[in-house]
Design an enzyme around this catalytic site. Structure first.
Site, PDB file in Angstrom:
ATOM      1  CB  SER A   1      -0.872   0.024   1.254  1.00 28.16           C
ATOM      2  OG  SER A   1      -1.507   1.284   1.397  1.00 28.16           O
TER       3      SER A   1
ATOM      4  CE1 TYR B   1      -4.490  -1.665   5.204  1.00 26.08           C
ATOM      5  CE2 TYR B   1      -3.363   0.372   4.639  1.00 26.08           C
ATOM      6  CZ  TYR B   1      -3.985  -0.791   4.247  1.00 26.08           C
ATOM      7  OH  TYR B   1      -4.094  -1.100   2.906  1.00 26.08           O
TER       8      TYR B   1
END
Ligand SMILES: NC(=O)c1ccc[n+]([C@@H]2O[C@H](COP(=O)([O-])OP(=O)(O)OC[C@H]3O[C@@H](n4cnc5c(N)ncnc54)[C@H](OP(=O)(O)O)[C@@H]3O)[C@@H](O)[C@H]2O)c1
Length: 241
Positions: free
Chosen positions: A132, A145
């Site tokens: 990501s 995250y």
């Protein structure tokens, strides 16, 4: 490139993984589709030629071992399983943060370890990890995250070092915002957000390119890749921190 090749797609039931499964099947890949939701996997497998569902929870050792034992030989593996909860330091939820980390990172250690050594021994294989842009630098509201994606991206670098001369291709694909159930949780503005169909096309393109790392969309990727080499104080100022 994919014709007749068997790929294990982990995180195939929803979002990016589900759309990527469709594109890989069109390219002639035989797919083994894994995630927790058996019903969603079965419906997808029934719609794709040569695909089969293999239910698995990446956070559960026994579940991963059982799935791996029913896998057979594979040519490639794509780790696309992901979890996300917006979480600031003030609202730290220990259980949720651990769950996110377990799905995004520890789950990769738990599952890839059953197939990567075999690829290295055979001198052939393809390993794709979905990272990501949030893994490049510490961002606000990303407890759980951000660090787990960063860890997964680091794991891709480790794998590349060990496998690049052994005939195994290792790739890292780092998307920006994609419109899926994960980003539905965000209440902030998400610049350059793309559909999961678009993200799947870009991911397939990245896989075909053979490049180690691909980040998209380019506007967000340029910002984060530059941000990763800027002095941290300058990056924080750009982020308004
Ligand atoms: N959406 C974004 O903006 C964005 C941005 C950058 C990177 N990504 C990454 O892209 C990947 C796909 O995300 P997405 O947005 O498409 O999310 P999604 O629609 O929620 O899909 C996530 C997939 O992971 C599976 N999964 C979750 N927990 C699991 C578990 N414990 N065991 C096995 N599978 C599990 C889900 O299936 P089940 O629920 O059936 O288990 C689902 O198939 C993730 O790695 C995510 O971090 C997304």
């Amino acid at each position: 490139m994919f014709q007749g090749k068997t790929y294990w797609l982990i995180g195939a039931s929803e979002g990016l993984g589900r759309d990527l499964a469709g594109l890989l099947a069109e390219e002639g890949a035989q797919l083994v589709l894994s995630a927790r939701n058996a019903e969603r996997l079965d419906s997808l497998a029934a719609s794709l030629p040569g695909a089969r569902a293999l239910q698995m929870d990446v956070t559960d050792d026994a579940s991963v071992r059982a799935a791996a034992s029913g896998l057979g030989e594979i040519d490639g593996v794509i780790y696309c399983a992901g979890a996300y909860e917006p979480m600031s330091a003030e609202a730290w939820d220990v259980d949720e943060a651990l769950k996110v980390s377990e799905v995004n990172y520890t789950g990769a250690l738990r599952s890839l370890g059953h197939v990567v050594p075999g690829m290295a021994a055979r001198g052939a294989g393809h390993v794709v990890l979905i990272g990501s842009l949030a893994g490049f630098r510490g961002l606000p509201g990303a407890i759980g995250y951000g660090a787990s994606k960063s860890a997964l991206m680091h794991l891709a670098e480790n794998l590349y070092m060990d496998l690049s001369r052994k005939g195994v291709t290792v790739q890292q694909v780092n998307p920006g915002f994609i419109k899926t159930r994960l980003t539905e949780k965000n209440s902030f503005d998400m610049p350059f957000i793309i559909t999961s169909e678009d993200a799947a096309r870009r991911t397939l393109g990245a896989m075909k390119s053979g490049r180690f790392a691909t980040s998209y969309p380019w506007q967000m990727a340029a910002f984060f890749r530059l941000g990763a080499v800027l002095p941290i104080r300058l990056f924080r100022r750009l982020m308004g921190a």
